[in-house]
Design a protein around this motif. Structure first.
Motif, PDB file in Angstrom:
ATOM      1  N   GLN A  50       0.838  -1.202   0.000  1.00 58.57           N
ATOM      2  CA  GLN A  50       0.000   0.000   0.000  1.00 58.57           C
ATOM      3  C   GLN A  50       0.873   1.251   0.000  1.00 58.57           C
ATOM      4  OE1 GLN A  50      -2.291  -0.921   3.540  1.00 58.57           O
ATOM      5  NE2 GLN A  50      -4.165  -1.119   2.323  1.00 58.57           N
ATOM      6  N   SER A  65      -5.353  -8.230  -7.396  1.00 59.84           N
ATOM      7  CA  SER A  65      -6.252  -7.729  -6.363  1.00 59.84           C
ATOM      8  C   SER A  65      -7.585  -8.475  -6.356  1.00 59.84           C
ATOM      9  CB  SER A  65      -6.537  -6.240  -6.582  1.00 59.84           C
ATOM     10  OG  SER A  65      -7.550  -5.814  -5.680  1.00 59.84           O
ATOM     11  N   LEU A  67     -10.212  -7.231  -5.341  1.00 63.21           N
ATOM     12  CA  LEU A  67     -11.229  -6.232  -5.684  1.00 63.21           C
ATOM     13  C   LEU A  67     -11.514  -6.184  -7.179  1.00 63.21           C
ATOM     14  CD1 LEU A  67     -10.407  -3.206  -3.342  1.00 63.21           C
ATOM     15  CD2 LEU A  67     -12.071  -5.051  -3.024  1.00 63.21           C
ATOM     16  N   GLU A  70     -14.674  -8.050  -7.449  1.00 61.24           N
ATOM     17  CA  GLU A  70     -15.710  -7.696  -6.475  1.00 61.24           C
ATOM     18  C   GLU A  70     -16.818  -6.927  -7.192  1.00 61.24           C
ATOM     19  OE1 GLU A  70     -18.127  -7.380  -3.787  1.00 61.24           O
ATOM     20  OE2 GLU A  70     -16.248  -8.086  -2.882  1.00 61.24           O
ATOM     21  N   TYR A  76     -16.237   2.063  -2.534  1.00 64.74           N
ATOM     22  CA  TYR A  76     -14.790   1.848  -2.528  1.00 64.74           C
ATOM     23  C   TYR A  76     -14.159   3.093  -1.923  1.00 64.74           C
ATOM     24  CZ  TYR A  76     -15.639  -2.115  -5.584  1.00 64.74           C
ATOM     25  OH  TYR A  76     -16.072  -3.317  -6.108  1.00 64.74           O
ATOM     26  N   CYS A  78     -10.602   5.091  -0.112  1.00 63.97           N
ATOM     27  CA  CYS A  78      -9.150   5.163  -0.136  1.00 63.97           C
ATOM     28  C   CYS A  78      -8.594   4.321   1.006  1.00 63.97           C
ATOM     29  CB  CYS A  78      -8.700   6.621  -0.002  1.00 63.97           C
ATOM     30  SG  CYS A  78      -6.915   6.828   0.161  1.00 63.97           S
ATOM     31  N   ALA A  79      -7.642   3.459   0.726  1.00 65.47           N
ATOM     32  CA  ALA A  79      -7.036   2.614   1.756  1.00 65.47           C
ATOM     33  C   ALA A  79      -6.191   3.425   2.727  1.00 65.47           C
ATOM     34  CB  ALA A  79      -6.186   1.524   1.110  1.00 65.47           C
ATOM     35  N   GLN A  82      -9.675   6.441   4.074  1.00 66.07           N
ATOM     36  CA  GLN A  82     -11.094   6.020   4.089  1.00 66.07           C
ATOM     37  C   GLN A  82     -12.054   6.971   3.388  1.00 66.07           C
ATOM     38  OE1 GLN A  82     -10.755   2.906   5.312  1.00 66.07           O
ATOM     39  NE2 GLN A  82      -8.743   3.662   5.861  1.00 66.07           N
ATOM     40  N   LYS A 156     -10.300   0.093  -0.360  1.00 61.13           N
ATOM     41  CA  LYS A 156     -10.983  -0.864   0.501  1.00 61.13           C
ATOM     42  C   LYS A 156     -12.442  -0.843   0.076  1.00 61.13           C
ATOM     43  CE  LYS A 156      -8.020  -0.461   4.531  1.00 61.13           C
ATOM     44  NZ  LYS A 156      -7.912  -0.039   5.916  1.00 61.13           N
ATOM     45  N   ILE A 158     -16.311  -1.351   1.059  1.00 60.38           N
ATOM     46  CA  ILE A 158     -17.246  -1.380   2.175  1.00 60.38           C
ATOM     47  C   ILE A 158     -18.607  -1.773   1.609  1.00 60.38           C
ATOM     48  CG2 ILE A 158     -18.345  -0.053   4.015  1.00 60.38           C
ATOM     49  CD1 ILE A 158     -15.794   1.652   4.072  1.00 60.38           C
TER      50      ILE A 158
END
Length: 163
Positions: A50, A65, A67, A70, A76, A78-79, A82, A156, A158
Motif C-alpha cells: 500500500q 487484487s 477487488l 468484487e 470503494y 481510499c485505503a 477512508q 478498501k 465497504i
C-alpha cells in the motif's frame, strides 16, 4: 521509429498536454480537509505494498487484487484515509486486471499529468490524503467513456448493508 512516426507521436503528446483537466477533477475550494502525515506515519499504518502504491505512485501487478472481481453493492474508499472514492454502481470489468470505474465520486479525486511512460497520462489521487490511486483513460463504456483504472491495494471495499 521513422521520422513521420516521431513527428506524429510528438504532436499527439503536445496536443494532450494542452487538453483541459478531467471534468471530474476536484473543484477549487473543495471542503475536503487534507490529511498530512510524515513518511514514517504512513509506513506505520500502511502495508509495504500500500505504501509503495499510495505514497510512491507504484503499480500493483495486474490481476493480483481480489477487488478486481468484487461486484457487490457498496463503496470503494481510499485505503489510506477512508475517503469514499467510487460507488459500486460505476464499476465495470475492463479486462485489464485492475478494478475499473466509469466515474469517481465528484470532488473526491484530483488529477495531474504523469510523464513516467514518456507520453502523458492523467494520474488521479485521493483529494484528502493525496494517495496515488491510478490513471484515467478515454476508452471506457457509457455513460462517461472513461476508465478510471485503480490499484486494488489502494482501495478498501465497504459493502452496502441493508437497513
Amino acid at each position: 521509429m521513422n521520422r513521420r512516426m516521431f513527428i506524429r507521436t510528438t504532436l499527439a503528446a503536445l496536443a494532450m498536454m494542452a487538453l483541459p483537466r478531467s471534468p471530474f477533477a476536484a473543484a477549487e475550494g473543495t471542503t475536503i480537509a487534507p490529511i498530512r502525515k510524515s513518511e514514517d506515519e504512513w509506513r506505520r499504518i500502511l502495508s509495504p505494498q500500500q505504501f509503495q502504491v499510495l505514497r510512491e505512485a507504484g503499480t500493483e501487478r495486474a490481476f493480483s487484487s481480489p477487488l478486481n472481481k468484487e461486484y457487490g453493492k457498496g463503496i470503494y474508499v481510499c485505503a489510506g484515509c477512508q475517503l469514499p472514492l467510487f460507488d459500486s454502481a460505476s464499476k465495470f470489468d475492463s479486462g485489464t486486471g485492475w478494478p475499473s470505474f466509469t466515474m469517481p465520486i465528484s470532488g473526491h479525486v484530483e488529477t495531474s499529468r504523469d510523464f513516467k511512460l514518456i507520453l502523458p497520462r492523467t494520474e488521479y489521487h485521493c483529494s484528502r490524503c493525496g494517495g496515488h490511486q491510478g490513471h484515467v483513460f478515454d476508452d471506457g463504456p457509457a455513460p462517461t467513456g472513461q476508465r478510471w483504472c485503480n490499484n486494488g491495494v489502494a482501495l478498501k471495499f465497504i459493502p452496502h448493508t441493508p437497513a
